[in-house]
Design a protein around this motif. Structure first.
Motif, PDB file in Angstrom:
ATOM      1  N   ALA A   1      -8.229   5.449  -4.776  1.00 17.91           N
ATOM      2  CA  ALA A   1      -8.861   4.170  -4.476  1.00 17.91           C
ATOM      3  C   ALA A   1      -9.171   3.491  -5.807  1.00 17.91           C
ATOM      4  O   ALA A   1      -9.495   4.163  -6.789  1.00 17.91           O
TER       5      ALA A   1
ATOM      6  N   ARG B   1     -11.836   7.620  -1.718  1.00 22.75           N
ATOM      7  CA  ARG B   1     -12.092   6.326  -1.080  1.00 22.75           C
ATOM      8  C   ARG B   1     -12.926   5.418  -1.965  1.00 22.75           C
ATOM      9  O   ARG B   1     -13.580   5.867  -2.907  1.00 22.75           O
TER      10      ARG B   1
ATOM     11  N   ASN C   1      -8.529   0.268  -0.899  1.00 18.55           N
ATOM     12  CA  ASN C   1      -8.253   1.662  -0.558  1.00 18.55           C
ATOM     13  C   ASN C   1      -6.849   2.051  -1.010  1.00 18.55           C
ATOM     14  O   ASN C   1      -6.101   1.259  -1.568  1.00 18.55           O
TER      15      ASN C   1
END
Length: 122
Positions: free
Chosen positions: A33, A102, A52
């Motif tokens: 990410a 993430r 993302n």
């Protein structure tokens, strides 16, 4: 290990646009990410935008929503920040950063670039 190099900063008048780029040297860029951050003089570094791993989800702080757009090209190992309608308060050093797995809107990213200066004049 991920190496990140930002480019595209500069001096622009208020209302103008800039496009920042961040090139990543890593074999598995799609695992990360990515985030863009900025730090103005005398202020703490802050999260600006994130994307993302697939590029399907993006995140922005309220002050840049509708003006900035983050995108990525996993084939080119690059992430971008298109900045439109720039304001003086956008003046800062802008950094890109990477983390697995993430996006989070904090500074807890594992890898950082050296930053690129964006200066918005009135």
């Amino acid at each position: 290990q991920v190496q990140l190099v930002e480019s595209g900063g500069g001096l622009v008048q208020a209302g103008g646009s800039l496009r920042l780029s961040c090139a990543a040297s890593v074999r598995t860029f799609a695992n990360y990410a990515m985030g863009w951050f900025r730090q103005a003089p005398g202020k703490e570094r802050e999260f600006v935008a994130g994307i993302n791993r697939s590029g399907g989800s993006t995140f922005y702080i309220d002050s840049v929503k509708g003006r900035f757009t983050i995108s990525r090209d996993n084939a080119k190992n690059a992430v971008y920040l298109q900045m439109n309608s720039l304001k003086r308060e956008d003046t800062a050093v802008y950094y890109c950063a990477a983390r697995e797995p993430r996006v989070i809107p904090t500074l807890k990213y594992d890898y950082w670039g050296q930053g690129t200066q964006v200066t918005v004049s009135s």
